[in-house]
Design an enzyme around this catalytic site. Sequence first.
Site, mmCIF file in Angstrom:
data_model
loop_
_atom_site.group_PDB
_atom_site.id
_atom_site.type_symbol
_atom_site.label_atom_id
_atom_site.label_comp_id
_atom_site.label_asym_id
_atom_site.label_seq_id
_atom_site.Cartn_x
_atom_site.Cartn_y
_atom_site.Cartn_z
ATOM 1 N N GLU A 113 33.955 27.431 11.125
ATOM 2 C CA GLU A 113 33.046 28.435 11.160
ATOM 3 C C GLU A 113 31.757 27.840 10.528
ATOM 4 O OE1 GLU A 113 33.817 32.334 10.039
ATOM 5 O OE2 GLU A 113 35.899 32.679 11.447
ATOM 6 N N ARG A 128 41.867 35.501 9.317
ATOM 7 C CA ARG A 128 41.374 34.339 9.222
ATOM 8 C C ARG A 128 41.583 33.119 10.069
ATOM 9 N NH1 ARG A 128 38.903 36.701 5.768
ATOM 10 N NH2 ARG A 128 38.822 36.411 3.590
ATOM 11 N N HIS A 144 32.836 36.548 13.615
ATOM 12 C CA HIS A 144 33.196 37.045 12.316
ATOM 13 C C HIS A 144 32.388 38.244 11.914
ATOM 14 C CE1 HIS A 144 35.053 35.569 8.415
ATOM 15 N NE2 HIS A 144 35.637 36.664 8.498
#
Length: 546
Positions: free
Chosen positions: A262, A233, A280
Amino acid sequence: MVKIVVLDPISPEGLKLLESAGMIEYEVRTGLKGEDLRKTLAEFDGAICRSGVKITADALEGNRRLKVIVRAGVGTDNIDTAAATRQGIIVMNTPGGNTIATAEHTMALMLALSRNIFPAYKSLLEGKWERHQFMGTELCGKTLGIIGLGRVGQAVAERALAFKMRVLGYDPFLPEHRARELGIRTCRTLEDLFPEVDYLTVHTPLNEQTRNLIDRPQIQMMKKGVRIINCARGGIINEEALLEGLESGHIGGVALDVFTKEPCTNSPLFGKPNVLCTPHLGASTEEAQTNVAIEACELLVDFFTTGAVRNSVNMAPLDPKTLEGLRGYLDLVYRLGLLMAQVDREPPTRCKIRYQGEVANRDTRLLSAAFAAGLLQHALEQSVNLVNAPVLLQQRGIELAEERTTDIGDFASQVTVEVFRNDRSALAAGALFGKSLPRLVQKGEFRLESPLEGTMLIMYHRDVPGVIGRVGEIFGRHNVNIAFLSLGRAENKPGGDAIGVLALDSYPPAESIAEILKLEPIHRATVVVLPPRGELPPWLGIGMPK
């Protein structure tokens, strides 16, 4: 027929499971929001989603039909689980489907960083042949540090060991014997781990305890040339500190798949030497997407055919009458679990709970699950509740034993918990005052009486005059108000060992705790943060009166 709505695109293999169930009809309705989403959810018995749709409290308002929402993936940030609980809607997720994909992506970034894959290919695209510019490093023989040894962390360790790396790990909730079985040498503290690693990867949840877990001071503890990877994360590692470490030459390389904000399309790290970033992609494999779709649809089919509830993140399958009778005790043991997780960070090996008095006649299995939920609450990325806490404890090799006696002691009902950590143990006992006021009535050998709520300072000291006054003076200078004070001593005479539990109106600055620890009579001091009075975990439903 049961009606299911599919709110985000999922793998066809999952949809085939719904079709083959025989008693389920499904419709695919993607791109919904606002009033359209609210009306759609009111038409169906169950829903399956990924991260695209946002299921808010407004979307669930007034819903009387929807029974379950399943998230095909780990995170449930896009679902208002508190609102779902209030509506009696179970929320489930699929925590295991992405494990292999994320572990493999971690290894891919580690390898690509070590062998300069991206800059070497970029050089070829520019018409150059510069073999001498891209001398790499082997993983074999290097030391990998893993922070967080859950599913993904353990999968990374398994793969790193296959590369003949030396694997060190830190996880407050993985017992040492289980780590040895996995081939991992555990470190008692992060400070013990940092100086030894050539590579560092994090696999923890993002919460207040792990935000900026890796910052400037931690980086300075590491070897010069350390390579740091994050596929967990964004926010666990301070990106500004990474940039500074790279520019100073202390960090040898950085590989990130996740970012503090993000989508991230512009970062000072982008384009820097020895940096490799991806958008990601940890769970972005065909297999992972198929796995989470199949697992999510299996959860729905099992729920509607057998009533089974697995991987629930917000509530337990309890009828209202049972829940109402147990709510106060569930809150008590949950807070005892939270307390015991914070007073000692060393991994537990086993736990024992003793139920004494009237509470021994209750469903202690559920109460023990609530204790486990508190103990694990801040240690895992996935949500912990009555349904999954015992399983998660078992997966980590932590035994949970119960003792029950209906004999009445000092209180009509008392719950005593003991957490064992290798050759020592820690003990606390609680009682319920009235129907909804959890109280700490024993800590170790000391008897006392203190609310189990809010910010608490637990200090062990010699029982001599002036200790409390000096502690109060320090907190006064730091503008920290003491709301409540409870004292206990081992013997009923001054001069011996004693305990003080102070309820504080705000979290004390680190400087104030440092000053307190310098006081000669103080042996130890720990700050513990518990929920405010009346605030319950989501799986307990509507809160109690304050």
